[in-house]
Design a protein around this motif. Sequence first.
Motif, mmCIF file in Angstrom:
data_model
loop_
_atom_site.group_PDB
_atom_site.id
_atom_site.type_symbol
_atom_site.label_atom_id
_atom_site.label_comp_id
_atom_site.label_asym_id
_atom_site.label_seq_id
_atom_site.Cartn_x
_atom_site.Cartn_y
_atom_site.Cartn_z
ATOM 1 N N ASN A 220 0.705 -1.078 -0.077
ATOM 2 C CA ASN A 220 -0.030 0.067 0.010
ATOM 3 C C ASN A 220 1.385 1.141 -0.310
ATOM 4 O OD1 ASN A 220 -2.229 2.191 1.890
ATOM 5 N ND2 ASN A 220 -3.120 0.484 0.640
ATOM 6 N N VAL A 221 0.384 2.369 -0.069
ATOM 7 C CA VAL A 221 1.173 3.972 0.048
ATOM 8 C C VAL A 221 0.446 4.626 1.131
ATOM 9 C CG1 VAL A 221 1.548 5.602 -1.081
ATOM 10 C CG2 VAL A 221 0.915 3.232 -2.795
ATOM 11 N N LYS A 222 1.963 4.875 1.402
ATOM 12 C CA LYS A 222 1.705 5.675 3.044
ATOM 13 C C LYS A 222 1.031 7.388 2.454
ATOM 14 C CE LYS A 222 4.208 8.451 6.473
ATOM 15 N NZ LYS A 222 5.183 8.875 7.113
ATOM 16 N N GLY A 223 -0.253 6.997 3.333
ATOM 17 C CA GLY A 223 -1.150 8.227 3.548
ATOM 18 C C GLY A 223 -2.375 8.143 2.247
ATOM 19 N N GLY A 224 -2.593 6.940 1.979
ATOM 20 C CA GLY A 224 -3.219 6.149 1.046
ATOM 21 C C GLY A 224 -2.624 5.733 -0.396
ATOM 22 N N MET A 225 -3.400 5.250 -1.778
ATOM 23 C CA MET A 225 -3.165 4.807 -3.298
ATOM 24 C C MET A 225 -2.734 5.649 -3.681
ATOM 25 S SD MET A 225 -2.280 1.507 -3.295
ATOM 26 C CE MET A 225 -2.161 1.135 -4.791
ATOM 27 N N TYR A 226 -3.687 7.086 -3.423
ATOM 28 C CA TYR A 226 -3.504 7.892 -4.166
ATOM 29 C C TYR A 226 -2.883 8.849 -4.028
ATOM 30 C CZ TYR A 226 -5.860 11.524 -6.700
ATOM 31 O OH TYR A 226 -6.062 12.033 -8.182
ATOM 32 N N GLN A 227 -1.714 8.779 -3.048
ATOM 33 C CA GLN A 227 -0.708 9.510 -2.904
ATOM 34 C C GLN A 227 0.555 9.208 -4.529
ATOM 35 O OE1 GLN A 227 -0.076 11.908 -0.801
ATOM 36 N NE2 GLN A 227 -2.412 11.657 -0.918
ATOM 37 N N ILE A 228 0.464 7.497 -4.644
ATOM 38 C CA ILE A 228 1.073 7.042 -6.440
ATOM 39 C C ILE A 228 0.463 8.165 -7.039
ATOM 40 C CG2 ILE A 228 1.279 5.587 -8.432
ATOM 41 C CD1 ILE A 228 0.844 3.797 -6.184
ATOM 42 N N VAL A 229 -0.256 8.797 -6.869
ATOM 43 C CA VAL A 229 -1.050 10.162 -8.779
ATOM 44 C C VAL A 229 -0.573 11.747 -7.753
ATOM 45 C CG1 VAL A 229 -3.203 10.944 -9.410
ATOM 46 C CG2 VAL A 229 -3.180 8.870 -9.202
ATOM 47 N N VAL A 230 -0.718 11.802 -6.566
ATOM 48 C CA VAL A 230 -0.324 12.758 -5.823
ATOM 49 C C VAL A 230 1.539 13.464 -6.143
ATOM 50 C CG1 VAL A 230 0.016 14.313 -4.173
ATOM 51 C CG2 VAL A 230 -2.162 12.762 -4.353
ATOM 52 N N GLY A 231 2.100 12.124 -6.216
ATOM 53 C CA GLY A 231 3.479 12.197 -6.239
ATOM 54 C C GLY A 231 4.025 12.772 -8.014
ATOM 55 N N LEU A 232 3.500 12.160 -8.585
ATOM 56 C CA LEU A 232 3.639 11.858 -9.983
ATOM 57 C C LEU A 232 3.066 13.148 -10.307
ATOM 58 C CD1 LEU A 232 2.744 8.098 -11.252
ATOM 59 C CD2 LEU A 232 4.594 9.467 -11.255
ATOM 60 N N LEU A 233 2.098 13.757 -10.113
ATOM 61 C CA LEU A 233 1.514 15.226 -10.672
ATOM 62 C C LEU A 233 2.886 16.534 -10.061
ATOM 63 C CD1 LEU A 233 -2.680 14.624 -9.627
ATOM 64 C CD2 LEU A 233 -0.859 14.265 -12.030
ATOM 65 N N LYS A 234 3.462 16.058 -8.942
ATOM 66 C CA LYS A 234 4.442 16.974 -8.499
ATOM 67 C C LYS A 234 5.349 17.300 -8.940
ATOM 68 C CE LYS A 234 7.061 18.403 -4.491
ATOM 69 N NZ LYS A 234 7.627 18.191 -2.701
ATOM 70 N N VAL A 235 5.473 15.213 -9.474
ATOM 71 C CA VAL A 235 6.413 15.513 -10.691
ATOM 72 C C VAL A 235 6.908 16.023 -11.925
ATOM 73 C CG1 VAL A 235 8.715 13.867 -11.498
ATOM 74 C CG2 VAL A 235 7.526 14.162 -8.870
ATOM 75 N N LEU A 236 5.230 15.732 -12.792
ATOM 76 C CA LEU A 236 4.693 16.517 -14.312
ATOM 77 C C LEU A 236 4.832 17.967 -13.691
ATOM 78 C CD1 LEU A 236 2.492 13.698 -14.551
ATOM 79 C CD2 LEU A 236 4.657 13.770 -15.909
ATOM 80 N N LYS A 237 4.696 18.697 -12.633
ATOM 81 C CA LYS A 237 4.589 19.439 -13.073
ATOM 82 C C LYS A 237 5.751 19.812 -13.037
ATOM 83 C CE LYS A 237 2.834 24.177 -10.351
ATOM 84 N NZ LYS A 237 1.572 24.015 -8.732
ATOM 85 N N GLU A 238 6.410 19.821 -12.116
ATOM 86 C CA GLU A 238 8.013 20.652 -12.176
ATOM 87 C C GLU A 238 8.777 19.914 -13.623
ATOM 88 O OE1 GLU A 238 10.339 18.029 -9.122
ATOM 89 O OE2 GLU A 238 9.345 19.262 -7.186
ATOM 90 N N LYS A 239 8.443 19.451 -14.133
ATOM 91 C CA LYS A 239 8.964 19.002 -15.708
ATOM 92 C C LYS A 239 8.402 19.829 -16.489
ATOM 93 C CE LYS A 239 11.277 14.724 -14.441
ATOM 94 N NZ LYS A 239 12.023 15.680 -15.118
ATOM 95 N N GLY A 240 7.051 20.527 -16.405
ATOM 96 C CA GLY A 240 6.460 21.652 -17.385
ATOM 97 C C GLY A 240 5.199 20.695 -17.962
ATOM 98 N N VAL A 241 4.425 19.712 -17.486
ATOM 99 C CA VAL A 241 3.172 18.647 -17.849
ATOM 100 C C VAL A 241 2.530 20.034 -17.793
ATOM 101 C CG1 VAL A 241 1.941 16.980 -18.435
ATOM 102 C CG2 VAL A 241 4.714 16.785 -17.993
ATOM 103 N N THR A 242 1.573 19.661 -18.771
ATOM 104 C CA THR A 242 0.797 20.639 -18.268
ATOM 105 C C THR A 242 -1.166 19.471 -18.448
ATOM 106 O OG1 THR A 242 1.450 22.684 -19.353
ATOM 107 C CG2 THR A 242 -1.286 22.556 -19.097
ATOM 108 N N ILE A 243 -1.807 19.559 -17.782
ATOM 109 C CA ILE A 243 -3.143 18.651 -17.572
ATOM 110 C C ILE A 243 -4.313 19.331 -17.960
ATOM 111 C CG2 ILE A 243 -3.962 16.890 -16.167
ATOM 112 C CD1 ILE A 243 -1.659 16.331 -14.390
ATOM 113 N N HIS A 244 -5.306 18.959 -18.595
ATOM 114 C CA HIS A 244 -6.339 20.151 -18.650
ATOM 115 C C HIS A 244 -7.877 18.931 -18.284
ATOM 116 C CE1 HIS A 244 -4.823 23.181 -20.588
ATOM 117 N NE2 HIS A 244 -3.611 22.347 -21.245
ATOM 118 N N TYR A 245 -8.389 18.849 -17.436
ATOM 119 C CA TYR A 245 -9.763 18.659 -16.778
ATOM 120 C C TYR A 245 -10.990 18.652 -17.919
ATOM 121 C CZ TYR A 245 -5.963 17.706 -13.242
ATOM 122 O OH TYR A 245 -4.441 16.642 -12.750
ATOM 123 N N ASN A 246 -11.424 17.950 -17.158
ATOM 124 C CA ASN A 246 -12.429 17.408 -17.709
ATOM 125 C C ASN A 246 -13.024 17.787 -19.354
ATOM 126 O OD1 ASN A 246 -14.314 18.361 -15.209
ATOM 127 N ND2 ASN A 246 -13.575 20.140 -15.098
#
Length: 496
Positions: A220-246
Amino acid sequence: MNPKKALIVGSGLGGLTTALRLAAKGFDVTILEKHHRAGGRLNLLEKDGFKFDLGPTFFSMSYEFDELVKSTGIEYPFEFIELEPLFTVNIDGIDKTFTIYKDMDKLAAQFEGIEPHFREKMEKHLNKTETLYNDTINRIIHRNFNSFPEYLLQLTKVPLKHGPLIFKSMWKELCESFESKEARMIFSLVGFFLGATPFDTPAIFSLLNYIEMRHDGYHNVKGGMYQIVVGLLKVLKEKGVTIHYNTEITTATSVDGQLKSLTDRQGREWTADYFVINADAAWFRGAIFNRPKFNTEKLDKMKWTMAPLTVYLGVKGKLDNLQHHNYFLGSNFDEYAKGVFKNQVSFQKPYYYVNIASRNNPDSAPVGHESLYILCPSPDLRFKPDWSDREAIVQNIIDDLSERSGYNLNEMIVSKTILSPEHWGEMFNLYKGSGLGLAHDMNQIGWFRPANKDEKYSNVYYVGASTIPGTGLPMTVISGKLTTERLLSDLKRVTH
């Protein structure tokens, strides 16, 4: 020279890890996501002060994340929790709850008086599946296939002793390994992890028992499984990746054998040099690219994984009798498993899985409360199109769990959310509500699975559960690796 633009449709784990790999190679990456938050099925439900893992609640093959981190040059953006015990199994009519450990001494003690010479049989089974794993992981799983002859060539490199596993079911293999029905039932549950049953899952997938019981375990992941996504999103933001929701893609435009653009529901046009589709690889080809081979009639004839009926309960009080992962099975295992996904069984006494997220992650529930996730493997909308009885089915589960656990859950529930297959299908474009995409029978694995390179557009690729190598969190991480390798190989060939 301007960097190549890559557009990724879908922000499931396959899409996020592919974005990371491409960004690390210098691509200008943009992600489009239909949902209001990233993660796909690896998502989060927050309600009434509780947090619930929306889909996956554990994973194995953690070393696939090690490869991702090392190959992209990042620091680990989340922290794993290895689970021991792995899970418990409660079988109706048996006055014992089986606790399944990686520790062989503790595991063998669970089967005393039930399975003669259990330790020797289990060691033999794990040795056999370990050999199978070592003989196939790099020849089949970690590999792209450019042609059917290439696929056949790799199959011929797999030692002949594994041949019989192709032609028999996981259940038959376990019947040859163990005498007791209890052991057979418990160690066949890995078939359900693939969204199928041990009766229609090829025996080659018994290698999952080795991965989970000896090689890597459950995490499992400390803080819940969604922390995998949270952690990756932080790294992606640092690398300049843009996400458009909805942002949901509805149509496509092509020119001279290449995809030119994708258009979303708001009429916005999205262009790129390369497109990576993290929506279902079979569904997208039919729904967006209008491929006859993937029309509704053809998709209906394919074999799909189970549909999820999921329940998220916030309860007041502690449930100390339950472990992190718990399975509740009936006494009619053969009949139920063979009929459930075709809607041929009664849901008066359904089989189900219970995850107590607050056991390892207390922040998922208020103090003095527990956060419960219940999954009932169910038929997809081809076999059960009407889910108006979902409340009644869920009540059957709650009543059964109350009786078997010793807690009156009906008096403890302070928050309840139910998602049935039509909800899952609508949220994430899952075909007929199938929770894990295409199934893994012999004509839907390897070369026979929808390819990760489009058959018509030279700049379109696929990543995720319904392409190679298959379904599950670690498989989608591998899928991202294979898709990125194929794209980079094509780019290198074009530039040279």
